[in-house]
Design a protein around this motif. Structure first.
Motif, short mmCIF file in Angstrom:
data_model
loop_
_atom_site.label_atom_id
_atom_site.label_comp_id
_atom_site.label_asym_id
_atom_site.label_seq_id
_atom_site.Cartn_x
_atom_site.Cartn_y
_atom_site.Cartn_z
N SER A 209 -6.06 -13.73 -6.52
CA SER A 209 -5.16 -13.51 -7.66
C SER A 209 -3.90 -14.35 -7.52
O SER A 209 -3.33 -14.47 -6.43
N THR A 210 -3.46 -14.92 -8.63
CA THR A 210 -2.18 -15.64 -8.63
C THR A 210 -1.09 -14.82 -9.31
O THR A 210 0.03 -15.30 -9.50
N TYR A 211 -1.42 -13.56 -9.65
CA TYR A 211 -0.45 -12.67 -10.28
C TYR A 211 0.00 -11.53 -9.37
O TYR A 211 1.17 -11.14 -9.38
N VAL A 212 -0.90 -10.97 -8.60
CA VAL A 212 -0.60 -9.79 -7.78
C VAL A 212 -1.10 -10.04 -6.37
O VAL A 212 -2.30 -10.25 -6.15
N GLN A 213 -0.18 -10.02 -5.41
CA GLN A 213 -0.53 -10.21 -4.01
C GLN A 213 0.19 -9.18 -3.14
O GLN A 213 1.27 -8.71 -3.48
N LEU A 214 -0.41 -8.85 -2.01
CA LEU A 214 0.21 -7.93 -1.05
C LEU A 214 1.39 -8.63 -0.40
O LEU A 214 1.22 -9.64 0.29
N PRO A 215 2.62 -8.14 -0.60
CA PRO A 215 3.79 -8.81 -0.02
C PRO A 215 3.90 -8.59 1.48
O PRO A 215 3.36 -7.61 2.01
N PRO A 216 4.60 -9.48 2.19
CA PRO A 216 4.61 -9.44 3.65
C PRO A 216 5.73 -8.61 4.26
O PRO A 216 5.95 -8.68 5.47
N TYR A 217 6.43 -7.81 3.47
CA TYR A 217 7.63 -7.13 3.97
C TYR A 217 7.37 -6.23 5.18
O TYR A 217 8.23 -6.06 6.04
N PHE A 218 6.18 -5.64 5.24
CA PHE A 218 5.93 -4.64 6.28
C PHE A 218 5.06 -5.16 7.42
O PHE A 218 4.65 -4.37 8.29
N GLN A 219 4.80 -6.46 7.43
CA GLN A 219 3.99 -7.02 8.50
C GLN A 219 4.71 -6.86 9.85
O GLN A 219 5.88 -7.19 9.98
N GLY A 220 3.99 -6.32 10.82
CA GLY A 220 4.57 -6.14 12.15
C GLY A 220 5.59 -5.04 12.25
O GLY A 220 6.30 -4.93 13.26
N MET A 221 5.69 -4.20 11.24
CA MET A 221 6.69 -3.14 11.24
C MET A 221 6.32 -2.05 12.23
O MET A 221 5.17 -1.60 12.30
N ASP A 222 7.30 -1.60 13.01
CA ASP A 222 7.12 -0.49 13.93
C ASP A 222 7.56 0.81 13.29
O ASP A 222 8.26 0.81 12.27
N ALA A 223 7.16 1.90 13.90
CA ALA A 223 7.50 3.21 13.34
C ALA A 223 9.00 3.49 13.45
O ALA A 223 9.53 4.32 12.70
N LYS A 224 9.69 2.80 14.35
CA LYS A 224 11.14 2.98 14.50
C LYS A 224 11.82 1.63 14.49
O LYS A 224 11.25 0.62 14.92
#
Length: 903
Positions: A639-654
């Motif tokens: 899709s060129t309209y809707v993609q999973l954004p990278p904001y939470f990549q590698g995010m830890d619980a804290k």
């Protein structure tokens, strides 16, 4: 959603309305403990009630309530409060990325071992699809059908995603395309003035309040509903139950007296108000209107004024509840029981305005006699630059040399295949568009009457003018038809092109090819006249450099005249069918004519039929697929309209244990004053030579299918490439050249801002941006902040920020900093070749603390500068510590789930 708190002051009371009973939190009862608050501004009473209702000893304390009462003495405050709006309003440009983020948070919750259902709106959310229709076809009976057809072709993926969201999320409704503009739908249908919700077995009544993902959410302030625009980031947090952190505002009173004179419209009034308030300086403040002039100001005119709050810089432009509001609720087919509740509640709470009501106490005030308002335009670049209609010709002549550059001011260019040529000032777009005016029957009927008189005299639009009519709701179509005016609008080229925000947000569509080529080849400064609220550079159309805001009847008049070089108050608009000159006075309706047409044409049953089944949509909408039906979205990598954004990549619980200083940062951009969110994150056309175009072409999208940046806001790959890519933005690092370019340091190689940012990312080099005053003015575009962080910018250092954008930067984990003591980028002599260290963060951030910036120049010399950290509240510090508000909310919800799981 939790409706109430602990009620330490014991002010919960019962209110009988007809045969029903409601609980409410009584301000008069609270006054027994807090002191007399009867002369608080009405907007402040709404905040006080909100705090009374949610007082819990933790997020809201009795001290917060006392601070509101103490406001009356100081008329300002530095006290922070936690405010909880009743609901959230979205339009699709800003709503799609918000729903994308919610869907991404569900994926992230799963990745962290949590329950995805936790990510769900906890307050009612309405999303109105209104920003996607473009004016491709015009001046034809087929225009509406063709534009709708193209809208669905271009936006099928987005619409399918929103259909999925309406099924997957609780408390989330979607108003389909072709219904109207979100603010007009909000004013005419969604808003209740007094909201109700169940608290156990009891129904609680409280003021209708909201935040919206569009800055013109303030329009509904005209109906005494307190609301303002926030970034999508803040809206998402509000949806997820987080309070809006804010300082108790200063409230500027605007006293209105008299009544509008003959010839002046609500648009002329609002342009006057905007100019006055910009001069006064109300950025970040509440504005509240009062005085005897309100008795002569219809609700539609109030909404027009409230709509423009972002243009005069205020958080809101509030009008109190009075008989005018009640009459409007009746006209727009609100439930009779709700109308009775609104009046009873307002009277019980001291929120009812009458002519003899004592004036509230304000931080400051200013006054306008409505009788002094004259017909006006605003332009060519800013909504606050009001020009009296009598001076419009000379005003354009005065700015033309600067706009034309090296092109002679008398230049003309032949239009291929036509019997006319074009010159500077010729009007190539005349658009009746935007929520500001299409909600107002008075100015819309006036436009129809101008068209009727003109058509009967034999006038039509000039052939080089692209005309369009995009009403804010179907009610407008109904009353124009009933008044027998639409056929005359059609006759001179103002056929219906769609229901939604079109020209005002850059969806003006292409100019006819021959016209566009003449403009480009002749390097002409052509004009647009539109009944909108925004006319910033590059917004309306990339080929149109002079853009003027005007009332709908003046839009029609300029379509007839065809040029800004004509003084339409004294020179003829054209020749009639009898060969005689026709002047503005010949086609301008009298107030009596307008009032009679409105009285005859606008009726309650129109609102009943238009909003009877508003969420169902037409056959096209019902045929749109809804994607997956599961709790998480099935992302399509193609899709060129809707993609999973990278904001939470590698995010830890804290979050990390401490915040790191910023060291060795390079300067991505060096910008001047009034850099708008249009400059930072454009919503208009995708230029064929831009990084975003390159991305789309690499993914098999042809130029004709590029659509707009706004339509592709659900795809971070497109939007980060569009950040700082506006054709009119000027980066001082490259000598003020227009367009999104910068110098890659230390070699000083010129390239696009996106490409340079990617080079710096490969090197692991953090980035900063420097700017002048009022950085981030304009629409509440979350992508102006999201794109900034995705490009690797860690801090923005400016002389001052517009409220919404500063908050959005914090929400995305970008540090906003302001210069102190008169220091500016100019006084420092910056050229963009410097490196920047920002220190003092690791020792522990506090709201509005000083931090040190060390600027190292190319020759090795360095200079320390003290900056003010614009994390204004403790909550903002916490959001920044987590890397942004979404990360904070996600971790809080994860922790709640874990706590419940072990309980």
């Amino acid at each position: 959603m939790r409706v109430t708190g602990h009620d330490s002051l014991q002010v919960r009371r019962s209110l009988a309305v007809g045969d029903r009973s409601y609980d409410y939190f009584s301000i008069p009862e609270a006054a027994k403990e807090l002191g007399d608050v009867s002369r608080l501004p009405f907007s402040m009473k709404v905040l006080l009630e909100n705090l009374l209702r949610f007082e819990d000893g933790r997020t809201v304390t009795v001290d917060d309530l006392k601070a509101v009462a103490a406001w009356l003495k100081k008329r300002s405050s530095s006290h922070e409060i936690a405010y909880r709006p009743a609901r959230v309003l979205m339009q699709d440009f800003t709503g799609v990325p918000a729903v994308v983020d919610l869907a991404a948070m569900r994926d992230a919750m799963v990745g962290l071992g949590g329950e995805p259902r936790k990510i769900n709106p906890l307050v009612p959310v309405d999303l109105v699809i209104d920003h996607s229709v473009q004016v491709d076809a015009f001046a034809s009976a087929m225009a509406f059908g063709r534009n709708v057809e193209l809208e669905y072709e271009r936006n099928a993926e987005r619409y399918a995603f929103l259909r999925w969201g309406s099924k997957a999320f609780d408390n989330f409704r979607v108003v389909p395309p072709g219904t109207g503009i979100c603010h007009q739908v909000n004013l005419e249908f969604l808003s209740q003035v007094v909201w109700t919700a169940k608290d156990g077995n009891t129904e609680v009544a409280y003021p209708d309040t909201l935040v919206g993902t569009d800055s013109h959410t303030t329009m509904v302030n005209g109906l005494a509903v307190l609301g303002w625009g926030v970034g999508g980031i803040e809206a998402e947090a509000a949806m997820l139950g987080q309070p809006v952190s804010m300082l108790l505002p200063e409230v500027v009173g605007f006293r209105l007296t008299g009544k509008l004179p003959e010839g002046a419209t609500a648009t002329d009034l609002v342009l006057t108000v905007t100019q006055m308030l910009r001069k006064k300086g109300v950025v970040g403040k509440f504005v509240e209107f009062y005085g005897p002039g309100l008795d002569h100001l219809p609700l539609a005119d109030r909404a027009t004024i409230a709509n423009m709050a972002p243009e005069y810089g205020a958080t809101c432009g509030f009008f109190p509840i009075d008989q005018v509001a009640i009459d409007y609720m009746k006209l727009t087919n609100r439930d009779a029981g709700r109308i009775a509740l609104v009046e009873a509640y307002a009277r019980a709470q001291g929120m009812w305005r009458e002519t003899d009501t004592p004036d509230p106490v304000f931080t400051a005030s200013l006054e306008l006699d409505l009788g002094e308002v004259v017909p006006s335009l605003a332009g060519p670049k800013r909504p606050q630059d009001r020009v009296p209609l009598t001076e419009a010709k000379t005003g354009f002549a005065s700015v033309l040399p600067a706009l034309a550059g090296d092109t002679p001011v008398d230049a003309r260019q032949k239009v291929e295949g036509e019997d006319y040529d074009l010159g500077h000032g010729d009007v190539v777009i005349a658009a009746i568009t935007s929520c500001t005016n299409t909600s107002n029957p008075g100015v819309m009927i006036a436009a129809g009457l101008v068209a009727k008189k003109a058509a009967e005299l034999g006038l039509s639009r000039k052939p080089w003018v692209k005309t369009s009519l995009a009403p804010g709701s179907k009610v407008v179509t109904d009353y124009l038809a009933k008044a027998d005016l639409q056929r005359y609008l059609d006759e001179i080229g103002f056929d219906l092109v769609g229901y939604g925000c079109t020209t005002c947000i850059g969806n003006s569509g292409p100019l006819p090819e021959a016209i566009g080529e003449a403009v480009t080849d002749g390097k002409l400064v052509v004009s647009a006249v539109l009944s909108g609220n925004r006319n910033f550079e590059g917004r309306v159309h990339p080929q149109v450099k002079a853009n003027y805001l005007a009332s709908p009847p003046l839009v029609v008049a300029y379509a007839l005249a065809g040029s800004m070089k004509i003084d339409i108050t004294t020179e003829p608009l054209g020749k009639g069918k009898d060969g005689k000159d026709v002047y503005l006075k010949d086609v301008w309706p009298t107030p009596a004519e307008v009032d009679e047409a409105v009285r005859q044409a606008v009726s309650r049953d129109m609102f009943a039929s238009s909003y009877g089944d508003v969420f169902a949509g037409d056959e096209r909408w019902q045929a749109v697929g809804g994607g997956t039906s599961g709790m998480t979205y099935d992302w399509d990598s193609e899709s060129t309209y809707v993609q999973l954004p990278p904001y939470f990549q590698g995010m830890d619980a804290k979050p990390a244990s401490k915040i790191s200083d910023i060291r060795g940062a390079r300067v991505l951009g060096l910008f001047g004053d009034s850099i708008t969110t249009d400059h930072i994150s454009p919503a208009g056309n995708i230029a064929k030579t831009s990084p975003a175009a390159r991305y789309l072409q690499e993914h098999g999208v042809e130029q004709r299918d590029f659509n707009s940046y706004g339509a592709r806001r659900g795809n971070h790959e497109v939007m980060m490439r569009g950040t700082f890519a506006n054709i009119r933005i000027k980066n001082e690092m490259v000598g003020g050249k227009e367009g999104g370019v910068t110098l890659l340091q230390p070699e000083g190689r010129e390239m696009s801002i996106y490409d340079a940012a990617m080079e710096y990312a490969k090197q692991g080099t953090p980035l900063v941006v420097f700017a002048g005053q009022e950085y981030g003015t304009g629409s509440s575009r979350d992508w102006a902040a999201k794109g900034t962080v995705l490009l690797g910018v860690k801090a923005v250092i400016a002389e001052s920020f517009e409220r919404i954008h500063r908050s959005n930067l914090v929400g995305m984990g970008v540090l906003p900093l302001t210069f102190k003591d008169g220091t500016t980028r100019k006084s420092l002599g910056l050229d963009g070749s410097e490196t920047v260290d920002i220190t003092g963060l690791e020792g522990g951030l506090k709201p509005r603390m000083d931090v040190k910036a060390t600027i190292t120049r190319k020759d090795g010399s360095s200079q320390d500068v003290t900056l003010l950290c614009r994390l204004d509240t403790l909550d903002e510090v916490e959001y920044f510590r987590h890397g942004g508000i979404l990360h904070y909310v996600l971790r809080m919800l994860l922790a709640q789930g874990e706590a419940q799981g072990t309980a």
